[in-house]
Design a protein around this motif. Sequence first.
Motif, mmCIF file in Angstrom:
data_model
loop_
_atom_site.group_PDB
_atom_site.id
_atom_site.type_symbol
_atom_site.label_atom_id
_atom_site.label_comp_id
_atom_site.label_asym_id
_atom_site.label_seq_id
_atom_site.Cartn_x
_atom_site.Cartn_y
_atom_site.Cartn_z
ATOM 1 N N ASP A 6 -16.409 -2.647 9.377
ATOM 2 C CA ASP A 6 -16.407 -1.825 10.584
ATOM 3 C C ASP A 6 -15.052 -1.185 10.860
ATOM 4 O OD1 ASP A 6 -15.192 -4.217 11.188
ATOM 5 O OD2 ASP A 6 -16.111 -4.427 13.163
ATOM 6 N N LYS A 7 -14.096 -1.296 9.926
ATOM 7 C CA LYS A 7 -12.784 -0.667 10.083
ATOM 8 C C LYS A 7 -12.644 0.479 9.097
ATOM 9 C CE LYS A 7 -10.371 -4.697 11.787
ATOM 10 N NZ LYS A 7 -9.239 -5.603 11.589
ATOM 11 N N LEU A 39 6.845 14.366 10.618
ATOM 12 C CA LEU A 39 5.697 13.494 10.399
ATOM 13 C C LEU A 39 6.230 12.110 10.081
ATOM 14 C CD1 LEU A 39 3.297 15.700 8.238
ATOM 15 C CD2 LEU A 39 3.266 15.290 10.700
ATOM 16 N N ASP A 40 5.776 11.117 10.832
ATOM 17 C CA ASP A 40 6.208 9.749 10.599
ATOM 18 C C ASP A 40 5.319 9.064 9.565
ATOM 19 O OD1 ASP A 40 8.212 10.041 12.549
ATOM 20 O OD2 ASP A 40 6.783 9.551 14.125
ATOM 21 N N ARG A 41 4.016 9.250 9.710
ATOM 22 C CA ARG A 41 3.067 8.637 8.770
ATOM 23 C C ARG A 41 1.798 9.473 8.755
ATOM 24 N NH1 ARG A 41 1.034 2.678 9.952
ATOM 25 N NH2 ARG A 41 -0.009 3.796 11.613
ATOM 26 N N VAL A 42 1.255 9.679 7.558
ATOM 27 C CA VAL A 42 0.010 10.426 7.391
ATOM 28 C C VAL A 42 -0.885 9.641 6.451
ATOM 29 C CG1 VAL A 42 -1.031 12.589 6.626
ATOM 30 C CG2 VAL A 42 1.236 12.621 7.649
ATOM 31 N N GLY A 43 -2.164 9.576 6.796
ATOM 32 C CA GLY A 43 -3.115 8.891 5.926
ATOM 33 C C GLY A 43 -4.439 9.614 5.899
ATOM 34 N N ILE A 44 -5.169 9.401 4.816
ATOM 35 C CA ILE A 44 -6.512 9.957 4.682
ATOM 36 C C ILE A 44 -7.482 8.786 4.571
ATOM 37 C CG2 ILE A 44 -6.307 10.212 2.169
ATOM 38 C CD1 ILE A 44 -8.097 12.730 2.453
ATOM 39 N N ALA A 45 -8.583 8.867 5.295
ATOM 40 C CA ALA A 45 -9.570 7.786 5.286
ATOM 41 C C ALA A 45 -10.243 7.703 3.921
ATOM 42 C CB ALA A 45 -10.611 8.013 6.382
ATOM 43 N N THR A 46 -10.321 6.485 3.410
ATOM 44 C CA THR A 46 -10.948 6.283 2.101
ATOM 45 C C THR A 46 -12.414 5.880 2.211
ATOM 46 O OG1 THR A 46 -10.208 3.977 2.036
ATOM 47 C CG2 THR A 46 -8.759 5.638 1.029
ATOM 48 N N ASN A 47 -12.834 5.403 3.377
ATOM 49 C CA ASN A 47 -14.215 4.939 3.544
ATOM 50 C C ASN A 47 -14.907 5.597 4.738
ATOM 51 O OD1 ASN A 47 -12.749 3.637 5.526
ATOM 52 N ND2 ASN A 47 -13.728 1.649 5.230
ATOM 53 N N TYR A 48 -14.457 6.802 5.101
ATOM 54 C CA TYR A 48 -15.035 7.499 6.239
ATOM 55 C C TYR A 48 -14.803 8.997 6.086
ATOM 56 C CZ TYR A 48 -15.810 9.004 11.060
ATOM 57 O OH TYR A 48 -16.278 9.631 12.188
#
Length: 94
Positions: A6-7, A39-48
């Motif tokens: 669920d995360k 930009l301090d931190r950037v991420g791309i969702a791997t499961n959404y």
Amino acid sequence: MSASKDKIEFKMLDHQRVGDEHVTFKLEDGTMVKVKVDLDRVGIATNYKNPDGTPHYAVNASLKLSIIPNERKFFVEPDAVKGKSPSPPGQMFS
């Protein structure tokens, strides 16, 4: 720690600046305001994915303002410089 279904999991992305570091504005009274966004931190969702199927990103950004008065003067209390080294204080606030 195990991943929970669920995360949303994110892969951190490296980034580099493209273009100028600052955007500068000149105010009516001659004061210059320099704005810098990092930009301090950037991420791309791997499961959404977003509902429309596009990638989902998490972005943490910070904003830094520099205000340079038209007369380019600042003031410190005399006690801040008496009996100290000849270099100015590291931080000054009014």
